[in-house]
Structure formats: structure tokens, C-alpha cells
Design a protein around this motif. Structure first.
Motif, PDB file in Angstrom:
ATOM      1  N   ARG A 119      47.825  30.450  50.209  1.00 56.79           N
ATOM      2  CA  ARG A 119      46.551  30.946  49.664  1.00 56.79           C
ATOM      3  C   ARG A 119      46.176  32.281  50.300  1.00 56.79           C
ATOM      4  NH1 ARG A 119      40.582  28.247  50.862  1.00 56.79           N
ATOM      5  NH2 ARG A 119      39.419  30.173  50.488  1.00 56.79           N
ATOM      6  N   MET A 122      48.257  35.157  48.967  1.00 53.63           N
ATOM      7  CA  MET A 122      47.888  35.598  47.620  1.00 53.63           C
ATOM      8  C   MET A 122      46.580  36.387  47.620  1.00 53.63           C
ATOM      9  SD  MET A 122      49.091  32.603  44.964  1.00 53.63           S
ATOM     10  CE  MET A 122      48.619  31.151  45.885  1.00 53.63           C
ATOM     11  N   GLU A 123      45.619  35.947  48.413  1.00 55.97           N
ATOM     12  CA  GLU A 123      44.344  36.668  48.447  1.00 55.97           C
ATOM     13  C   GLU A 123      44.514  38.066  49.035  1.00 55.97           C
ATOM     14  OE1 GLU A 123      40.629  34.939  49.138  1.00 55.97           O
ATOM     15  OE2 GLU A 123      41.313  32.867  48.962  1.00 55.97           O
ATOM     16  N   HIS A 170      36.710  32.329  44.888  1.00 53.18           N
ATOM     17  CA  HIS A 170      37.993  32.928  45.271  1.00 53.18           C
ATOM     18  C   HIS A 170      38.888  33.184  44.057  1.00 53.18           C
ATOM     19  CE1 HIS A 170      37.516  32.883  49.638  1.00 53.18           C
ATOM     20  NE2 HIS A 170      36.797  31.793  49.441  1.00 53.18           N
ATOM     21  N   SER A 171      38.760  32.364  43.026  1.00 50.42           N
ATOM     22  CA  SER A 171      39.508  32.629  41.795  1.00 50.42           C
ATOM     23  C   SER A 171      39.013  33.916  41.149  1.00 50.42           C
ATOM     24  CB  SER A 171      39.355  31.460  40.815  1.00 50.42           C
ATOM     25  OG  SER A 171      39.960  30.291  41.318  1.00 50.42           O
ATOM     26  N   ILE A 174      40.580  36.799  42.914  1.00 48.75           N
ATOM     27  CA  ILE A 174      41.967  36.975  42.471  1.00 48.75           C
ATOM     28  C   ILE A 174      41.997  37.596  41.070  1.00 48.75           C
ATOM     29  CG2 ILE A 174      44.094  35.781  41.826  1.00 48.75           C
ATOM     30  CD1 ILE A 174      43.746  35.811  44.795  1.00 48.75           C
ATOM     31  N   TYR A 186      47.678  30.981  41.914  1.00 49.37           N
ATOM     32  CA  TYR A 186      46.601  30.695  42.861  1.00 49.37           C
ATOM     33  C   TYR A 186      45.925  29.370  42.512  1.00 49.37           C
ATOM     34  CZ  TYR A 186      42.553  31.378  45.860  1.00 49.37           C
ATOM     35  OH  TYR A 186      41.582  31.211  46.826  1.00 49.37           O
ATOM     36  N   LYS A 187      45.624  29.183  41.231  1.00 49.52           N
ATOM     37  CA  LYS A 187      44.965  27.951  40.803  1.00 49.52           C
ATOM     38  C   LYS A 187      45.845  26.736  41.068  1.00 49.52           C
ATOM     39  CE  LYS A 187      42.081  29.972  37.132  1.00 49.52           C
ATOM     40  NZ  LYS A 187      41.824  30.011  35.665  1.00 49.52           N
ATOM     41  N   ASN A 189      48.247  26.457  43.337  1.00 52.60           N
ATOM     42  CA  ASN A 189      48.335  26.245  44.780  1.00 52.60           C
ATOM     43  C   ASN A 189      47.065  25.590  45.300  1.00 52.60           C
ATOM     44  OD1 ASN A 189      49.698  26.829  47.447  1.00 52.60           O
ATOM     45  ND2 ASN A 189      47.778  27.921  47.760  1.00 52.60           N
ATOM     46  N   TRP A 190      45.929  26.012  44.789  1.00 55.88           N
ATOM     47  CA  TRP A 190      44.646  25.429  45.210  1.00 55.88           C
ATOM     48  C   TRP A 190      44.600  23.944  44.852  1.00 55.88           C
ATOM     49  CZ3 TRP A 190      40.168  28.002  47.219  1.00 55.88           C
ATOM     50  CH2 TRP A 190      39.047  27.182  47.321  1.00 55.88           C
TER      51      TRP A 190
END
Length: 245
Positions: A119, A122-123, A170-171, A174, A186-187, A189-190
Motif C-alpha cells: 500500500r 503504491m501511494e 486514500h483511494s 490514488i 490499490y483497491k 490490495n486494500w
């Protein structure tokens, strides 16, 4: 070189992040069930409710999910419940165990930490694109600013609502990068660890909630100022603070 490394990392790990394991209704019940496609609303309802029960601890890790029980408690047929559970299997939140059925997945603190590392990567990767977007379209920060207010209300309602706002915030960061594939990764992985992470942090001290809110404020301020160093520091401090829970 950074981009090449980043791409290689995800090509190697993506199967562990978003492995899709679709389990047929025959596997669930050991008998044939008519392949009736549920309506989107019923599927979404079942998915949301089962996910919430896992997160709240009503269905802790290791719990066997019985479709008849769940459908009765929700007042809907088993068809959308089966589809919802299969969706949770694909997200890694439920496991299909031979001769036992569908069971809420278990995740060790080490596994949660691994997902948090991805995470953070990616951020940080999304920063440059997000900064460019905000520089060209300052109004694009509006959604993030509104969500800062949402955090106060969310904390009062409990960890489930706090997780929801955290995910949306956080989405949205991104999404500012303008890379749809990155957002999907990202979604996914979350989804793998977020539920268990927030389950572990239930009843966290108030001072930690205030600290995480400040991290979000710093992220918005950094995006508005075009300050990449401040944004990087805020992201890393925020994600690293999760390890202490």
C-alpha cells in the motif's frame, strides 16, 4: 529504473494480491444449485452485510459461513449470498476449505504488514501524478477536503465507518494520479487486509485517531502546496503508524 522495478514487483506479486478463486455453487453445497444470477442490489447488500460482520468481529477469523443461516438473517435467498461469499473468496477474505466449506480467512500480523508495505509503495508511486493533477485542476482537491470533516463523524460511529472513510480518502488520492490500473490494484490490495487491520485496531486510543486525522490534513495541505517532500513524509508516517497497532 524505479518504474521498471515497480512493474516487476507487481507482476511477481499480483497473483497473491488479487488471485481470483471462483467457487461454484456445486462446491458450496455438494449438490447442484440452479445458476440464477442475483440482482446487483441483492448481491451488493449481501456482500456489504457479510463484510461488515467479518469486520465487526461477529464472524471472526476461522468462522464457518453457512449460507442458509446468512440468507435467513438477511431475509433474502441463498443465491446472492452464495455469490457474495464467492466474491469474498476472490478478495482473499474467505477461504474455501475442503470438507469444511467456506471459512473466514486468517491473516497473521506479518501478512498484514506485507500488504501495508505494498500500500505504501503504491501511494508513494501515485504522488507525482496526483501533484500534477492538483496543480492543473485545484478544484480536484475538493473531495479530499470534504472527507476530512467526515473523519470526525466516522470515528464517533465506530471502526466500520472509519475504515470506510479511510478507504475512500486514500483511494481518492490514488485516483488523482489518473492511472486506472493502479487504482484497481490499490483497491484489491486494500481488500485483502484492511478488514483484519481495522479488526485488530478496534478500540484504539483517541490520541491515535487524532494523529491519523492530522496525517490526512498534512496530505491535503501538501497536495495543495505542491510539496512532494511533505506529501511523502505524511504518507510514510501514516502507513508506518499502522504497524504499532
Amino acid at each position: 529504473k524505479i518504474c521498471i522495478y515497480f512493474s516487476a514487483f507487481f507482476l511477481y506479486n499480483i497473483k497473491n494480491i488479487i488471485m481470483v478463486r471462483v467457487v461454484s455453487s456445486r462446491t458450496v453445497f455438494n449438490k447442484e444449485v440452479p445458476a440464477v444470477k442475483p440482482t446487483g442490489s441483492m448481491l451488493d447488500y449481501a456482500l456489504s452485510e457479510i463484510r461488515a460482520r467479518i469486520q465487526s468481529g461477529e464472524y471472526p477469523p476461522g468462522t464457518k459461513l453457512t449460507t442458509q443461516e446468512i440468507s435467513d438473517s438477511l431475509g433474502i435467498s441463498r443465491t446472492p449470498v452464495i455469490s457474495a461469499i464467492n466474491r469474498l473468496v476472490s478478495l482473499g477474505l474467505v477461504e474455501a476449505i475442503p470438507r469444511r466449506g467456506m471459512v473466514v480467512a486468517k491473516m497473521s500480523p506479518e501478512q498484514v504488514q506485507d500488504v501495508l508495505e505494498v500500500r505504501k509503495m503504491m501511494e508513494l508511486f501515485a504522488m507525482s501524478g496526483a501533484l500534477r493533477t492538483v496543480s492543473a485542476q485545484p478544484e480536484s482537491l475538493g473531495e479530499l477536503r470534504r472527507m476530512l470533516d467526515d473523519f470526525h463523524t466516522a470515528y464517533e460511529k465506530g471502526d466500520s465507518e472509519a475504515e470506510n472513510v479511510e478507504f475512500r480518502f486514500h483511494s481518492a488520492h490514488i485516483a488523482l494520479a489518473g492511472n486506472k490500473q493502479l487504482l484497481e490494484l490499490y483497491k484489491a490490495n486494500w481488500s485483502v487486509a484492511a478488514i483484519f487491520y481495522f479488526f485488530f485496531r478496534t478500540n484504539q486510543p483517541d490520541h491515535h485517531r487524532e494523529m491519523t486525522l492530522q496525517h490526512h490534513v498534512q496530505m491535503v495541505d501538501a497536495l495543495a502546496a505542491g510539496d512532494e517532500l511533505l506529501l511523502s513524509t505524511a504518507i510514510q508516517t501514516h502507513v508506518n503508524s499502522c504497524y504499532d497497532l
